[in-house]
Design a protein around this motif. Structure first.
Motif, PDB file in Angstrom:
ATOM      1  N   ALA A   1      -7.690   1.041  -2.867  1.00  0.00           N
ATOM      2  CA  ALA A   1      -8.321   0.142  -1.904  1.00  0.00           C
ATOM      3  C   ALA A   1      -7.884  -1.295  -2.142  1.00  0.00           C
ATOM      4  N   GLN A   2      -7.702  -1.674  -3.409  1.00  0.00           N
ATOM      5  CA  GLN A   2      -7.165  -2.995  -3.763  1.00  0.00           C
ATOM      6  C   GLN A   2      -5.930  -2.773  -4.637  1.00  0.00           C
ATOM      7  N   PRO A   3      -4.757  -2.707  -4.013  1.00  0.00           N
ATOM      8  CA  PRO A   3      -3.557  -2.317  -4.765  1.00  0.00           C
ATOM      9  C   PRO A   3      -2.924  -3.448  -5.569  1.00  0.00           C
ATOM     10  N   TRP A   4      -3.332  -4.694  -5.336  1.00  0.00           N
ATOM     11  CA  TRP A   4      -2.698  -5.821  -6.000  1.00  0.00           C
ATOM     12  C   TRP A   4      -3.226  -5.944  -7.423  1.00  0.00           C
ATOM     13  N   LEU A   5      -2.302  -6.088  -8.354  1.00  0.00           N
ATOM     14  CA  LEU A   5      -2.629  -6.102  -9.777  1.00  0.00           C
ATOM     15  C   LEU A   5      -2.299  -7.453 -10.396  1.00  0.00           C
ATOM     16  N   ARG A   6      -2.808  -7.660 -11.608  1.00  0.00           N
ATOM     17  CA  ARG A   6      -2.372  -8.754 -12.476  1.00  0.00           C
ATOM     18  C   ARG A   6      -1.788  -8.120 -13.735  1.00  0.00           C
ATOM     19  N   PHE A   7      -0.651  -8.626 -14.185  1.00  0.00           N
ATOM     20  CA  PHE A   7      -0.030  -8.044 -15.365  1.00  0.00           C
ATOM     21  C   PHE A   7      -0.939  -8.214 -16.582  1.00  0.00           C
ATOM     22  N   ARG A   8      -1.038  -7.151 -17.384  1.00  0.00           N
ATOM     23  CA  ARG A   8      -1.838  -7.195 -18.610  1.00  0.00           C
ATOM     24  C   ARG A   8      -0.923  -7.135 -19.829  1.00  0.00           C
ATOM     25  N   GLU A   9      -0.937  -8.195 -20.600  1.00  0.00           N
ATOM     26  CA  GLU A   9      -0.139  -8.243 -21.825  1.00  0.00           C
ATOM     27  C   GLU A   9      -0.984  -7.714 -22.981  1.00  0.00           C
TER      28      GLU A   9
END
Length: 421
Positions: free
Chosen positions: A248-256
């Motif tokens: 439903a919300q496909p946009w991600l933030r990169f996780r280091e």
């Protein structure tokens, strides 16, 4: 000795392959994968010559299978708005659909007697009866999470938003395309796969993401917008949703992900469970498989089963010493790569501001090529020369000759070692 790999990704499967080879089939090796066969995330992964060299050295038959399944890409372009594309010379690499990579590794593991249990989720160390347990269960590792304080896990979110998509585009060129929208700059990383598709990662800064309304758009609406912004580069090709569709919300933030230690007794971390690197440098799969090589070296020695003369793996103290050596060695190797990947991530988080100040697309392309800060003046001069078509062809020819020679030497070395079936 019994080894259990929790996670059937590149790290878990390749460690199983190497353990089966190095032990001469004496050790029992099992891979426990929560998903069913053929189910994975994403599209293609990339790697370079160093991984192929390592793969042929560790397992000539498996290395040859990996090379046959991979796709060579031999050109890179950087596009900025309506300007003529800039070129990055002397660069090439290999891509393979993630599902094909896992199939190559799984078939090789089973050929060597490894048991793979699909549909088997592992939530804690206590569930697994093994002398060595490898937590290769990804960025959201349950095994690591259960002991996060011991491992000293830190997870830092990047600022940009991105979505991992595909495109029905078949090309041998790796493209970055930066386009200005009414709300700010947006860009795609577009590179070929081995199955006729391309990976298409769309990315933008958080202010652009919100101003475009992507935070409220459905997946299909976002795809329509991306196709319209990058229509010239896509050339009528269709954007493809990832396996399993879009959330439903496909946009991600990169996780280091970083860890103070990768070892807890006879449980060790590998792959994304141990570390992550920003997708902009394309090193995740390479690092995961190199983790497996380092762990196999620690357990068995660099000469395979001869490693049993170094430590007695039937003894807990011997295994502990081997795992401690892996932990110390591999963390020291991966740390600088993560630092470089972090600089890469910061570059993309400032890309919009750089684009607003950019007067010359060729210089902007150089900034992108040198985003990790590891190139010198001679590389810049070569970059400028590469923009001239005739010189670009000469440089590409020299690169091809070096690539072919390296492949011949690698394959000859593999034949001299034998197939290791």
């Amino acid at each position: 000795m019994r080894i259990a790999c929790a996670g059937g990704g590149p790290a878990g499967l390749y460690l199983a392959v190497l353990a089966a080879i190095r032990s001469g089939g004496r050790d029992e090796v099992v891979v426990l994968e929560r998903n069913e066969p053929g189910r994975t995330h994403g599209f293609a992964v990339t790697f370079g010559e160093d991984l192929l060299d390592d793969a042929f050295r560790n397992d000539p038959a498996g290395g040859a299978a990996l090379r046959r399944a991979a796709r060579l890409w031999s050109a890179q372009e950087i596009r900025v708005g309506d300007h003529r594309p800039a070129h990055v010379g002397g660069k090439y690499g290999y891509s393979i659909a993630r599902v094909e990579l896992l199939d190559v590794l799984a078939r090789r593991a089973e050929q060597l007697g490894v048991r793979i249990e699909y549909g088997r989720a592992v939530e804690s160390r206590e569930e697994v009866d093994a002398d060595v347990v490898v937590a290769a269960d990804g960025i959201g590792s349950r095994l690591r999470g259960a002991r996060a304080e011991h491992f000293g896990t830190t997870i830092t979110d990047g600022a940009n938003r991105y979505v991992w998509l595909g495109a029905d585009r078949d090309s041998d060129t790796f493209v970055w395309d930066f386009q200005r929208t009414d709300a700010g700059w947006m860009w795609i990383h577009l590179y070929p796969s081995s199955n006729g598709l391309s990976t298409c990662i769309a990315e933008c800064e958080p202010g652009t993401w919100t101003a475009l309304g992507l935070d409220a758009m459905s997946g299909p609406e976002a795809i329509t917008l991306i196709e319209s912004v990058f229509g010239r580069t896509l050339g009528g090709c269709r954007i493809v949703e990832p396996p399993g569709g879009l959330d439903a919300q496909p946009w991600l933030r990169f996780r280091e992900v970083r860890n103070r230690t990768w070892r807890d007794g006879e449980l060790v971390l590998a792959g994304d469970a141990a570390h992550t690197t920003h997708f902009g440098i394309g090193s995740g799969t390479v690092l995961a498989m190199q983790d497996s090589m380092a762990l196999a070296d620690a357990l068995y020695g660099t000469d395979g089963a001869a490693g049993r003369d170094v430590v007695d793996l039937r003894d807990g103290n011997g295994r502990g010493a081997a795992l401690a050596a892996y932990d110390a060695r591999r963390r020291a190797q991966v740390g600088p790569v993560q630092d470089a990947a972090h600089r890469n991530m910061q570059w993309f988080e400032q890309a919009g501001r750089q684009l607003e100040r950019a007067d010359d697309p060729v210089d902007f392309a150089w900034s992108l090529a040198d985003r990790r800060g590891d190139m010198g003046r001679i590389h810049y001069q070569l970059h400028r020369a590469t923009q001239v078509p005739a010189l670009r062809q000469v440089r590409r020819g020299l690169t091809t000759a070096r690539r072919v020679r390296r492949a011949v030497l690698r394959e000859a070395s593999g034949r001299s070692r034998g197939p290791q079936d």
